[in-house]
Write a protein that holds these residues in place. Structure first.
Motif, short mmCIF file in Angstrom:
data_model
loop_
_atom_site.label_atom_id
_atom_site.label_comp_id
_atom_site.label_asym_id
_atom_site.label_seq_id
_atom_site.Cartn_x
_atom_site.Cartn_y
_atom_site.Cartn_z
N ARG A 54 8.40 -26.65 41.54
CA ARG A 54 7.91 -28.03 41.47
C ARG A 54 6.84 -28.10 40.40
O ARG A 54 6.04 -27.19 40.25
N PHE A 55 6.84 -29.20 39.68
CA PHE A 55 5.78 -29.47 38.72
C PHE A 55 5.13 -30.77 39.17
O PHE A 55 5.80 -31.79 39.32
N LEU A 100 0.29 -32.03 25.04
CA LEU A 100 -0.34 -30.89 25.69
C LEU A 100 -1.68 -30.59 25.04
O LEU A 100 -1.78 -30.45 23.81
N TYR A 133 -3.58 -25.28 28.43
CA TYR A 133 -2.73 -24.62 29.39
C TYR A 133 -3.44 -23.37 29.91
O TYR A 133 -4.42 -22.92 29.31
N TYR A 162 -4.05 -36.33 32.08
CA TYR A 162 -3.38 -35.86 33.30
C TYR A 162 -3.52 -34.35 33.44
O TYR A 162 -3.38 -33.62 32.45
N PRO A 194 -2.88 -38.09 39.18
CA PRO A 194 -2.70 -39.53 38.90
C PRO A 194 -3.30 -39.99 37.58
O PRO A 194 -3.03 -41.11 37.14
N PHE A 199 1.95 -33.63 38.75
CA PHE A 199 0.92 -34.20 37.91
C PHE A 199 -0.11 -34.91 38.78
O PHE A 199 0.21 -35.47 39.83
N TRP A 207 7.59 -35.43 37.50
CA TRP A 207 8.64 -34.46 37.14
C TRP A 207 9.85 -34.73 38.01
O TRP A 207 9.71 -34.93 39.23
N ALA A 248 -2.44 -27.14 33.63
CA ALA A 248 -2.44 -27.67 32.26
C ALA A 248 -3.02 -29.08 32.24
O ALA A 248 -3.07 -29.77 33.27
N TYR A 289 2.07 -26.03 38.32
CA TYR A 289 3.39 -25.50 38.67
C TYR A 289 3.29 -24.92 40.08
O TYR A 289 2.32 -24.25 40.42
N PHE A 335 4.48 -28.05 29.61
CA PHE A 335 5.41 -28.76 28.74
C PHE A 335 4.78 -28.89 27.36
O PHE A 335 3.83 -29.66 27.18
N TYR A 340 -2.96 -32.82 29.82
CA TYR A 340 -2.26 -33.58 28.81
C TYR A 340 -3.06 -34.85 28.49
O TYR A 340 -3.76 -35.39 29.35
N GLN A 345 -1.78 -31.01 35.44
CA GLN A 345 -0.43 -30.66 35.91
C GLN A 345 -0.44 -29.23 36.43
O GLN A 345 -1.09 -28.36 35.83
N PRO A 372 3.17 -37.93 26.44
CA PRO A 372 2.03 -37.04 26.67
C PRO A 372 1.97 -35.93 25.63
O PRO A 372 3.00 -35.52 25.06
N GLN A 410 -2.45 -38.79 27.01
CA GLN A 410 -1.43 -39.79 26.71
C GLN A 410 -2.08 -41.08 26.23
O GLN A 410 -2.94 -41.64 26.90
#
Lengths: 113, 117
Positions: free
Chosen positions: A101-102, A47, A50, A88, A106, A104, B47, A35, A92, B104, A37, A90, A45, A39
């Motif tokens: 774990r999720f 979305l 995805y 960002y 940098p 992101f 996270w 995904a 899963y 999210f 995001y 991201q 953030p 910000q």
């Protein structure tokens, strides 16, 4: 554990230009798990994308996502003034016995040239 | 309209404790897993914890495991984060976030936690 690397760190462009942001994973990532995001300063953030390529509700079609395996791209076809922000990626991951774990990346800052 | 509103942040000394809350509205809270994500000043997103819709499954990032406890009260549409043994490096804006599939889709506005003597 999968590590996400984003490049460039900063992208300086002018309104109307095309922005191409890269997200590279240290191991193969399912496209379903990736995904993007946006910000802006002082904001949460938001979305954008995805499943690597599906735009979230209300996201303009100038935003598009692509890629597979370890290399993913977010493209903004024509930058609008409101698009200057940090982006960002991201992913899963599942790593027994630690569980899910999720992660992101940098971030890539898109600023006005 | 989906809303997530965090509260409970503030200044705390190293070694201290703080409890964050996240009030949810505009959706059926009990149908969604919820998460906490934090962002240190000037840094990226991290996270830190997940709780399933029924609270049956909980996960933590290694950085907070053993010190933080996530919980929820579906009757009150609320998510919580109990933070103990706080360290300087826990200073961050803490966001609650709703998980949809594996991303999210809604975030709170964030709440600042500052750990400093």
């Amino acid at each position: 554990e999968i590590v996400l690397t984003q490049s460039p760190g900063t992208l300086s462009l002018s309104p109307g230009e095309r922005a191409t942001l890269s997200c590279r994973a240290s191991q193969t990532v399912s496209s379903s798990y990736l995904a993007w995001y946006q910000q802006k300063p002082g904001q949460a953030p938001r979305l954008l994308i995805y499943g690597a390529s599906t735009r979230a509700t209300g996201i303009p079609d100038r935003f598009s996502g692509s890629g597979s395996g370890t290399d993913f791209t977010l493209t903004i076809s024509r930058l609008e003034p409101e698009d200057f922000a940090v982006y960002y990626c991201q992913q899963y991951g599942s790593s027994p016995p630690k569980g899910i774990r999720f992660t992101f990346g940098p971030g890539t800052k898109v600023d006005i040239k | 309209e989906v809303q997530l509103v965090e509260s409970g942040g503030g200044l705390v000394q190293p070694g201290g404790s703080l409890r964050l809350s996240c009030a949810a509205s505009g959706f059926t809270f009990s149908n969604y897993s919820m998460h906490w994500v934090r962002q240190a000043p000037g840094k990226g997103l991290e996270w830190i914890s997940y709780i399933s819709d029924s609270s049956s499954t909980i996960y933590y990032a290694d950085s907070v495991k053993g010190r933080f406890t996530i919980s929820r009260d579906n009757a009150k549409n609320s998510l919580y984060l109990q933070m103990n043994s706080l360290r300087d490096e826990d200073t961050a804006v803490y966001y609650c976030a709703r998980l949809r599939w594996l991303h999210f889709d809604y975030w709170g506005q964030g709440i600042l936690v500052t750990v400093s003597s």
